[in-house]
Scaffold this active site. Structure first.
Site, short mmCIF file in Angstrom:
data_model
loop_
_atom_site.label_atom_id
_atom_site.label_comp_id
_atom_site.label_asym_id
_atom_site.label_seq_id
_atom_site.Cartn_x
_atom_site.Cartn_y
_atom_site.Cartn_z
N GLU A 27 -25.59 71.20 -69.55
CA GLU A 27 -26.12 72.13 -70.47
C GLU A 27 -26.34 73.48 -69.84
OE1 GLU A 27 -25.59 71.03 -73.30
OE2 GLU A 27 -25.38 68.92 -72.98
N GLY A 28 -25.49 73.83 -68.94
CA GLY A 28 -25.38 75.14 -68.18
C GLY A 28 -26.29 74.89 -67.11
#
Length: 603
Positions: A446-447
């Site tokens: 998620e980054g």
């Protein structure tokens, strides 16, 4: 098997005594029926489900992992996962915070976050399946057409169908402007989508009747980069019929080409997904897909931050239990367990530092996460426009901090709690090494946390000249103004005020440097995020210390030991953990030269 007890006492302390959640939610007509009893009842029942249904499957699911059938292109989840999911669905948990219009319970997102925490403590891998479904629901709720909402949202709310997000491709991760998947328009208004996606959590499994993929792809005439990305809903099986009565029909052209064999969360199917002329329908507008997908991405980032909290809580509980039981050596200040040949290791200063580090980060993060969830509820449902805007600004500002700060701390806590166990923590049977392995992914997906740091300093702070940060600063300043003259609060208020001043000066300095050279922001970003994370945690620890002091004074000798422990932990945080900010600030101010001067070819 590792132990776990839902931390109900601390959850209720945060909900009621620190945040005043019931009163705050009561300002919103949407939640007019949600009182303290409702909050307590839901959290208690959620804790029972997690402890009784999910915890027993955590180690076995990790050992078994998911099974891929190459001929059928299907994935089977570990034994017991489907039964737990069926029980989850039957109890209505999937629709906890979903709108009643689509079959949900319409409860606050605050409760969803509290439930997430306990799911992640007991079985992070299992929790991935329903968790991503919540994200798909929220994305379609915000950006889907009426027909799409009527078709998909009831199914996602009930858990009859699950959801995924398909972003990453083999040649690009966070840089989605490079994605190559193509979407060809069809005469009937649908699209034929071709491409390959990787690292797709829950992309294929046997828990639900259908899987609804939200896929990013490019139209034939799309501009290059992120401005040319569209979003499509691509079901595993094409729906037949409409609304709640819809069933599954023909197999769509999206399938799993294999699963990843990973360091951790082995019970979660991480899939390579192939789209071979798959039928999809556009969500939102052409070339505006990334904006729509950010609803799901930001929700996932908050959830991942809470994964760090969940792992921290369960690792701490098991480390404490071991430290109380394991006897080894004698206390340096003299024997404590005189009836035993050695003292329990909980008496040793180094062990206590590890345990208190875990406790301080966990309890502080719980207050931080739950407050952020309340801001999300306010953003959506508060009747006052200013409160909605404040909630939206805090959600934007805090999302990268929640994601990165909590997951960095989560891994540190998992490692330190494993260290408390010594050699027994390295042995698989005791479960501590699994927490280390499972916690590691939270800093990556998620980054990555480096991406979160860049987002924070670049988009969330410098882009609006610190407007959002100043809003949070006003909360801190108001607390300092109210309690700054209290002698009992001096040990908490003074360092909080000092850090607030330093953050203001550091932000101004970095902004000026970045104006001349953007690498200055990049070089300082991770340190800057850690400093802001501590500013937030220091604020909540000061608030918790105030509540504890008030109760200790009021109750005297009859005081609940809970408050004595809370105050002691607050002191540990301020004296032992907050000083990290000193060297972080110094590092952030050091500039980009030492980071950037070595030529790339010399690495």
């Amino acid at each position: 098997m590792p132990i776990y007890t839902p931390p109900l006492r601390d959850q209720q302390f945060v909900l009621h005594e620190v945040l005043g959640a019931a009163e705050f939610l009561g300002q919103m007509p949407h939640y007019k029926d949600v009182d303290a009893d409702v909050l307590n009842q839901v959290v208690e029942e959620a804790g029972k489900f997690c402890a009784e249904m999910l915890l027993p499957l955590n180690q076995s699911g990790d050992a078994e992992g998911c099974t891929y059938d190459a001929a059928a292109k299907t994935v089977t989840a570990p034994k017991g996962f489907r039964a737990a999911y069926d029980a989850f669905r039957a109890a209505g948990w999937q629709g906890l915070a979903a709108e009643t219009e689509y079959g949900g319970q319409g409860l606050p997102h605050l409760l969803q976050i509290a439930f997430y925490e306990m799911q992640y403590s007991t079985n992070q891998a299992w929790a991935m399946y329903p968790g991503l479904t919540v994200g798909a629901y929220e994305c379609l709720l915000a950006h889907g057409s009426k027909a799409q909402k009527d078709l998909y949202l009831p199914k996602l709310t009930s858990g009859e169908w699950t959801g995924t997000m398909c972003l990453t491709e083999p040649h690009c991760g966070t840089d989605l402007g490079l994605l190559r998947s193509k979407a060809e328009p069809q005469a009937d208004g649908s699209y034929k989508i071709t491409g390959e996606k990787i690292f797709i959590s829950s992309g294929e499994h046997d828990l639900a009747d259908n899987i609804i993929h939200l896929v990013l792809a490019r139209l034939p005439d799309a501009p290059a980069g992120v401005k040319g990305i569209s979003l499509f809903v691509v079901p595993k099986f094409l729906p037949v019929g409409e609304g709640e009565s819809a069933t599954v029909g023909a197999r769509n052209g999206i399938y799993c080409g294999g699963i990843e064999h990973k360091m951790g969360i082995n019970g979660s199917a991480t899939c390579q997904m192939i789209l071979d002329g798959a039928t999809g329908w556009m969500v939102s507008e052409p070339n505006k897909g990334l904006n729509a997908m950010f609803v799901m991405m930001n929700g996932a980032r908050l959830a991942v931050g809470v994964q760090g909290l969940g792992i921290a809580e369960v690792a701490y509980q098991n480390a404490v239990a071991y430290a109380r039981d394991r006897i080894q050596g004698r206390s340096l200040s003299g024997p404590k367990a005189t009836d035993k040949p050695a003292d329990p290791i909980v008496v040793h200063a180094d062990v206590r530092k590890m345990l208190l580090t875990a406790r301080a980060y966990t309890e502080g993060s719980r207050a931080f996460a739950y407050w952020t969830a309340l801001q999300g509820d306010a953003q959506l449902h508060h009747p006052d426009e200013e409160a909605r805007k404040f909630g939206a600004d805090m959600m934007a500002l805090m999302t990268p901090i929640v994601k990165a700060f909590m997951t960095d701390n989560g891994l540190e806590i998992a490692v330190q709690c494993q260290q408390v166990w010594g050699g027994h923590g390295y042995v698989r049977a005791n479960g501590m090494e699994q927490y280390v392995r499972d916690a590691r992914i939270n800093q990556i997906y998620e980054g990555t946390n480096g991406i979160q740091a860049l987002d924070l300093i670049g988009r969330k702070v410098l882009l609006d000249n610190g407007a959002k940060l100043k809003k949070f600063g006003k909360l801190v300043a108001a607390f300092i103004e109210e309690h700054g003259t209290s002698p009992d609060m001096n040990e908490f208020v003074t360092p909080l005020a000092d850090l607030g001043d330093k953050v203001t000066k550091l932000t101004t300095e970095l902004g000026m440097k970045a104006f001349a050279n953007q690498d200055e922001a990049g070089a300082a970003a991770t340190d800057y995020l850690r400093v802001l994370g501590h500013l937030v945690l220091a604020y909540f620890w000061a608030k918790m210390a105030r509540v504890a002091l008030t109760r200790i004074k009021a109750d005297g000798d009859a005081v609940d030991p809970f408050y004595i422990a809370k105050l002691a932990t607050a002191r540990f945080y301020f004296q032992r953990l907050l000083p990290e900010t000193a060297w972080r600030i110094r590092a952030a101010r050091a500039g980009a030269k030492a980071v950037m001067e070595l030529p790339a070819e010399m690495f």
